[in-house]
Design a protein around this motif. Structure first.
Motif, mmCIF file in Angstrom:
data_model
loop_
_atom_site.group_PDB
_atom_site.id
_atom_site.type_symbol
_atom_site.label_atom_id
_atom_site.label_comp_id
_atom_site.label_asym_id
_atom_site.label_seq_id
_atom_site.Cartn_x
_atom_site.Cartn_y
_atom_site.Cartn_z
ATOM 1 N N ILE A 80 30.215 46.736 32.578
ATOM 2 C CA ILE A 80 30.421 48.145 32.951
ATOM 3 C C ILE A 80 29.720 48.445 34.275
ATOM 4 O O ILE A 80 30.283 49.090 35.174
ATOM 5 C CB ILE A 80 29.908 49.070 31.836
ATOM 6 N N ARG A 81 28.498 47.945 34.424
ATOM 7 C CA ARG A 81 27.737 48.230 35.641
ATOM 8 C C ARG A 81 28.261 47.448 36.840
ATOM 9 O O ARG A 81 28.250 47.961 37.968
ATOM 10 C CB ARG A 81 26.252 47.936 35.384
ATOM 11 N N TYR A 82 28.724 46.243 36.617
ATOM 12 C CA TYR A 82 29.362 45.514 37.717
ATOM 13 C C TYR A 82 30.604 46.255 38.211
ATOM 14 O O TYR A 82 30.862 46.334 39.425
ATOM 15 C CB TYR A 82 29.755 44.107 37.272
ATOM 16 N N ASP A 97 36.236 46.469 40.389
ATOM 17 C CA ASP A 97 36.948 45.764 39.324
ATOM 18 C C ASP A 97 37.308 44.329 39.692
ATOM 19 O O ASP A 97 37.341 43.456 38.824
ATOM 20 C CB ASP A 97 38.242 46.516 38.975
ATOM 21 N N GLU A 98 37.604 44.082 40.964
ATOM 22 C CA GLU A 98 38.123 42.779 41.371
ATOM 23 C C GLU A 98 37.064 41.863 41.971
ATOM 24 O O GLU A 98 37.384 40.770 42.438
ATOM 25 C CB GLU A 98 39.259 42.977 42.386
ATOM 26 N N HIS A 99 35.822 42.295 41.970
ATOM 27 C CA HIS A 99 34.779 41.432 42.546
ATOM 28 C C HIS A 99 34.601 40.200 41.656
ATOM 29 O O HIS A 99 34.622 40.299 40.427
ATOM 30 C CB HIS A 99 33.462 42.201 42.651
ATOM 31 N N PRO A 100 34.420 39.016 42.251
ATOM 32 C CA PRO A 100 34.253 37.806 41.436
ATOM 33 C C PRO A 100 33.115 37.895 40.421
ATOM 34 O O PRO A 100 33.205 37.314 39.340
ATOM 35 C CB PRO A 100 33.984 36.717 42.484
ATOM 36 N N PHE A 101 32.027 38.619 40.752
ATOM 37 C CA PHE A 101 30.919 38.734 39.802
ATOM 38 C C PHE A 101 31.317 39.592 38.600
ATOM 39 O O PHE A 101 30.916 39.305 37.472
ATOM 40 C CB PHE A 101 29.694 39.327 40.500
ATOM 41 N N THR A 102 32.062 40.655 38.840
ATOM 42 C CA THR A 102 32.548 41.478 37.732
ATOM 43 C C THR A 102 33.416 40.641 36.805
ATOM 44 O O THR A 102 33.288 40.692 35.571
ATOM 45 C CB THR A 102 33.360 42.667 38.272
ATOM 46 N N ASP A 121 40.327 37.167 28.925
ATOM 47 C CA ASP A 121 40.419 35.984 29.784
ATOM 48 C C ASP A 121 41.696 35.958 30.612
ATOM 49 O O ASP A 121 41.693 35.493 31.762
ATOM 50 C CB ASP A 121 40.330 34.713 28.925
ATOM 51 N N HIS A 122 42.783 36.423 30.026
ATOM 52 C CA HIS A 122 44.049 36.441 30.771
ATOM 53 C C HIS A 122 43.910 37.294 32.037
ATOM 54 O O HIS A 122 44.336 36.879 33.133
ATOM 55 C CB HIS A 122 45.168 36.991 29.877
ATOM 56 N N GLU A 123 43.308 38.454 31.887
ATOM 57 C CA GLU A 123 43.132 39.339 33.043
ATOM 58 C C GLU A 123 42.127 38.759 34.029
ATOM 59 O O GLU A 123 42.332 38.791 35.250
ATOM 60 C CB GLU A 123 42.679 40.715 32.566
ATOM 61 N N VAL A 124 41.055 38.208 33.495
ATOM 62 C CA VAL A 124 40.002 37.677 34.356
ATOM 63 C C VAL A 124 40.492 36.459 35.132
ATOM 64 O O VAL A 124 40.233 36.321 36.340
ATOM 65 C CB VAL A 124 38.756 37.320 33.521
ATOM 66 N N LEU A 125 41.224 35.577 34.466
ATOM 67 C CA LEU A 125 41.694 34.368 35.131
ATOM 68 C C LEU A 125 42.609 34.712 36.307
ATOM 69 O O LEU A 125 42.497 34.124 37.392
ATOM 70 C CB LEU A 125 42.412 33.468 34.126
ATOM 71 N N GLY A 126 43.500 35.675 36.091
ATOM 72 C CA GLY A 126 44.364 36.099 37.195
ATOM 73 C C GLY A 126 43.560 36.672 38.341
ATOM 74 O O GLY A 126 43.830 36.381 39.524
ATOM 75 N N GLY A 127 42.529 37.478 38.033
ATOM 76 C CA GLY A 127 41.704 38.056 39.078
ATOM 77 C C GLY A 127 40.921 37.013 39.847
ATOM 78 O O GLY A 127 40.802 37.092 41.087
ATOM 79 N N LEU A 128 40.378 36.021 39.169
ATOM 80 C CA LEU A 128 39.610 34.970 39.844
ATOM 81 C C LEU A 128 40.508 34.098 40.711
ATOM 82 O O LEU A 128 40.110 33.689 41.812
ATOM 83 C CB LEU A 128 38.873 34.120 38.804
ATOM 84 N N ARG A 129 41.711 33.791 40.224
ATOM 85 C CA ARG A 129 42.624 33.000 41.050
ATOM 86 C C ARG A 129 42.982 33.733 42.340
ATOM 87 O O ARG A 129 43.111 33.118 43.408
ATOM 88 C CB ARG A 129 43.883 32.661 40.251
ATOM 89 N N ARG A 130 43.106 35.059 42.238
ATOM 90 C CA ARG A 130 43.421 35.838 43.440
ATOM 91 C C ARG A 130 42.221 35.938 44.387
ATOM 92 O O ARG A 130 42.378 35.893 45.613
ATOM 93 C CB ARG A 130 43.874 37.254 43.056
ATOM 94 N N SER A 131 41.036 36.078 43.830
ATOM 95 C CA SER A 131 39.876 36.365 44.675
ATOM 96 C C SER A 131 39.192 35.118 45.216
ATOM 97 O O SER A 131 38.807 35.083 46.395
ATOM 98 C CB SER A 131 38.865 37.222 43.905
ATOM 99 N N VAL A 132 39.007 34.091 44.388
ATOM 100 C CA VAL A 132 38.271 32.908 44.855
ATOM 101 C C VAL A 132 39.074 31.625 44.750
ATOM 102 O O VAL A 132 38.614 30.564 45.206
ATOM 103 C CB VAL A 132 36.933 32.752 44.085
#
Length: 807
Positions: free
Chosen positions: A657-659, A665-670, A694-705
């Motif tokens: 929540i704090r991240y 929302d899309e920061h790799p640390f979040t 995980d489905h949402e996070v994996l898509g976000g990480l692939r886009r960001s890093v």
């Protein structure tokens, strides 16, 4: 004996005021009390400060703690409160605001002192001190000239002039030979105003004037003035007498009137010896002995208060104001130039060095009253910049921001937007804005400043490179790690070309580039740089220097990222102890990394280490700091490893929540923290919920890093477990196989997380040979008896946790 801090010397000639002192004591039992001038003396001079000082001494034995806070300026008030924090045993947070809030809360709770007295002197803006007003069993006493105090904040107590008996007592205490009738005549002429009485007594004693001479001069001077108030006439006689006795001393006092009501040390006045001054004044300030003698004479004439040790003068605001009204515009301008030059000459330089902070603490209160921002000399403006940096270095980000903001506004008008020092002030303003959480404003200002510096001074200018480094920090904070690497790599080439490879600023830039590589998952590249930087820093700095510790912590994380947890722990253990405070940011990083290494090595003390580090980070940085949040994630991993899923879930849920709030929302640390939360949810058997996360996070990480980043690989490993639990065997196998292939390429075949991915794939395939091969790899990575083998014996999948490097 009570503990006392900052309390001015007691006035040995204090008389009367018994009824007022009794009223103060009674009112304090109902809440804060503010001492104000009486309605017929709005400018002051009725003895509010002396009354507060006498109360503090007379009632000291009824308190455990008495602390005096000069509140005329925010920076001085905050510094005094920081001193109180040390007395209360409160660790200093990185942001001074948190420390000061902890002071207020500790006093309100009565910990460790229940009966306390805090005095705010010259608090002329109620809104400035309201955030720091404690409640509880203690007492708050305020002195102020501002009548705008509401009853909800403090009880107003006007301080009137003396009654005649007290006036006579004061005059006869200073001059015992004065008859009661003569004293009454003089008191009547001075309307019983305490400050006027004190000035009259002092000048008669210093100049040796009999009463008749004083009264004659008093009447003559009063006749010359359009509005002859007792204070104005008495001040004029004292200033005239000082000028007759020692003209150079009067010039020194005139210089002092351009400074604040804070103590003016002899060191500051001594700095004027480097300036072109009039003959006798130059002779006076040239030698410390003569300067101190002049300070004593000024004190004897009642025109300033000299501390008992003879170290500093304090000039009353009314005296400052009356001198200012007497000066011609030409004389005013000449004295102001001298004062500004004197302040600049007293600048110790190197505002990042704590050894010189006491000097900056002496200088900083005088910046406003001398209008240093309006100075036209470069060295004067440099003092302003150094004070901005001093406030920042000691954690007073609000004062740093306020002073930098004022400097940028004034200098843009006076010097232009492209002037070197305007841009330098803007650079420091951006640092302060980032520190107080205004990251977007900091980023925009840095980019604007960098563009201008490159156009005006070129990309190789030292100030341009400093701003470029700051922009790199902004990019890291935004999660744009690749862009930060490109910028810092370019900066490093320029730094090395200008200064050489081992120059401290070049090493800091190399340190930043290594941080970028760590964030990108290139631990081998980061390790190469960190080892080089560490060797250079060990050669130029003493053992245990903070910058050496910075390199050690970076190298430790590199080794941790490479899977060599024992080597990471050894690097941290090799740091000499005692040189860097335990709550220094680098020391806290080292503490977190040590806990991480202990967890991955299966050591039972890991959670205790992580919990202590998390508590220390909260105290130092606050709950919303990225350092605190990273410590929370590492502690949650320890909790989950011990089976405390509830504790781990609470930590990670708050961190996510704090991240979201701090980084977006899309920061790799979040996203990485969210992947950790999915692992806890999965361990609790809530596979569908974990899969959604995980489905949402994996898509976000692939886009960001990118798909090959260690964050992405760890999340993909967890998502494969989600798919397998959902009965989607084929997609689970495909993802697990792809993750293993990428892990071998990115992390290496011997990395512990690669072995974990191999185990998970073999477990899903039911391939006994592959399982044994994976077990052999795990044994090689962790050694026999590691807790990981309890998991493999149970036939369950292994998690690959994400621990977050510093931004």
């Amino acid at each position: 004996m009570p503990i006392r801090g900052g309390l001015p010397p007691r006035n040995p000639r204090f008389v009367g005021r018994e009824e007022l002192l009794t009223r103060v004591r009674g009112l304090l039992g109902n809440g804060p009390v503010v001492l104000l001038p009486s309605p017929d003396h709005q400018l002051g001079g009725t003895g509010r400060t002396q009354l507060a000082v006498e109360y503090a001494y007379r009632l000291a034995d009824t308190y455990d703690l008495v602390w005096w806070i000069p509140a005329e300026q925010n920076a001085g008030m905050r510094a005094a409160l920081a001193g109180l924090a040390q007395q209360l045993g409160i660790p200093e947070a990185r942001d001074l605001n948190r420390t000061l809030g902890a002071v207020r809360d500790a006093l309100s709770r009565g910990e460790p002192y229940r009966n306390w007295l805090v005095v705010f002197e010259n608090a002329n803006r109620p809104e400035d001190i309201m955030p720091y007003l404690p409640s509880g069993a203690g007492h708050v006493l305020v002195t102020s000239r501002n009548p705008r105090w509401t009853a909800e904040v403090a009880q107003a107590l006007p301080v009137p002039v003396f009654d005649r008996t007290d006036s006579v007592d004061l005059l006869r205490a200073r001059a015992p030979e004065l008859s009661a009738a003569d004293a009454e005549e003089l008191a009547s002429r001075l309307d019983d105003v305490p400050m006027a009485l004190d000035l009259a007594a002092a000048v008669r004693e210093a100049a040796g004037w009999p009463l008749s001479e004083y009264l004659r001069r008093y009447d003559e001077r009063a006749a010359e003035l359009a509005f002859p108030t007792p204070i104005r006439v008495a001040w004029g006689l004292a200033a005239e007498a000082l000028g007759e006795d020692a003209p150079a001393d009067r010039v020194l006092l005139e210089l002092c009137t351009f400074l604040a009501s804070a103590p003016i040390s002899w060191r500051l006045l001594w700095a004027a010896r480097t300036l072109p001054l009039e003959g006798e004044v130059a002779r006076t300030v040239r030698v410390e002995r003569r300067l101190r003698a002049a300070m004593r004479r000024i004190g004897r004439f009642g025109l300033a208060d000299l501390d008992p040790a003879g170290e500093s003068l304090t000039v009353h605001p009314l005296v400052r104001g009356m001198f200012g009204q007497e000066l011609s515009s030409e004389r005013h301008a000449a004295l102001l130039r001298t004062v500004r030059g004197m302040l600049a000459a007293a600048d110790p330089g190197d505002p990042d060095n704590p050894a010189g902070w006491y000097r900056y603490a002496e200088l900083a209160p005088h910046l406003i009253h001398s209008d240093l921002l309006g100075g036209d000399a470069e060295e004067v403006r440099q003092l302003v910049i150094n004070c901005i940096r001093f406030h920042f270095a000691r954690g007073d980000y609000d004062s740093s921001r306020d002073l930098a903001s004022s400097a940028v506004a004034r200098w843009r008008d006076a010097l232009g937007e492209t002037a070197e020092q305007t841009l330098l002030a803007a650079f420091h303003l951006a640092n302060a804005l980032r520190a107080v959480g205004r990251t977007s404003d900091a980023r925009n200002l840095n980019l604007q400043t960098l563009r201008t510096q490159r156009e005006v001074f070129g990309a190789d200018d030292e100030a341009t490179l400093a701003t470029a480094n700051s922009v790199g920090g902004d990019l890291r904070m935004q999660g744009h790690f690749g862009q930060a690497r490109q910028l810092d790599a370019d900066n490093l080439v320029r730094y090395r070309r200008l200064f050489g490879e081992s120059f401290p600023t070049a090493l800091r830039c190399a340190n930043n580039l290594a941080a970028d590589l760590r964030l990108l998952g290139d631990f081998r590249g980061a390790r190469t740089i960190d080892e080089q930087v560490l060797r250079h820093r060990q050669a130029i700095f003493v053992d245990g220097h903070p910058e050496t510790l910075s390199s050690r912590t970076g190298l430790a994380f590199d080794l941790y990222g490479l899977g060599d947890f024992a080597a990471a722990a050894a690097v941290l253990a090799g740091q000499p102890s005692g040189r860097v405070p335990a709550d220094h940011p680098f020391a806290l990083w080292a503490g977190r990394f040590a806990a991480m290494a202990a967890r991955r090595r299966g050591q039972p003390e890991a959670r205790e280490l992580a919990a202590a580090n998390f508590a220390a980070c909260r105290q130092k940085f606050g709950d919303l700091s990225v350092d605190t949040l990273a410590a929370a994630v590492s502690l949650a991993h320890c909790a989950r490893a011990e089976g405390d899923l509830t504790g781990a879930h609470e930590l990670l849920e708050r961190a996510v929540i704090r991240y979201h709030a701090v980084l977006g929302d899309e920061h790799p640390f979040t996203l990485a923290a969210s992947a950790g939360l999915a692992a806890v949810v999965r361990a609790a058997g809530r596979y569908a919920e974990a899969r959604t996360i995980d489905h949402e996070v994996l898509g976000g990480l692939r886009r960001s890093v990118g798909a090959d980043h260690p964050f992405t690989l760890s999340c993909a490993n967890g998502y494969a477990a989600d798919l397998a639990a959902a009965g989607e065997a084929q997609p689970a196998r495909e993802l697990a196989a792809d993750t293993l292939r990428r892990s071998r390429q990115v992390r290496g075949v011997d990395h512990p997380d690669t072995a974990a991915c191999a185990w998970n794939l073999a477990l899903g395939d039911g391939d006994e040979a592959a399982r044994q091969q994976a077990l052999d790899a795990l044994a090689k990575a962790f050694g026999d008896g590691h807790p990981v083998f309890r998991r493999t014996a149970e036939g369950v999948r292994l998690e690959t946790d994400i621990d977050l490097p510093p931004l």
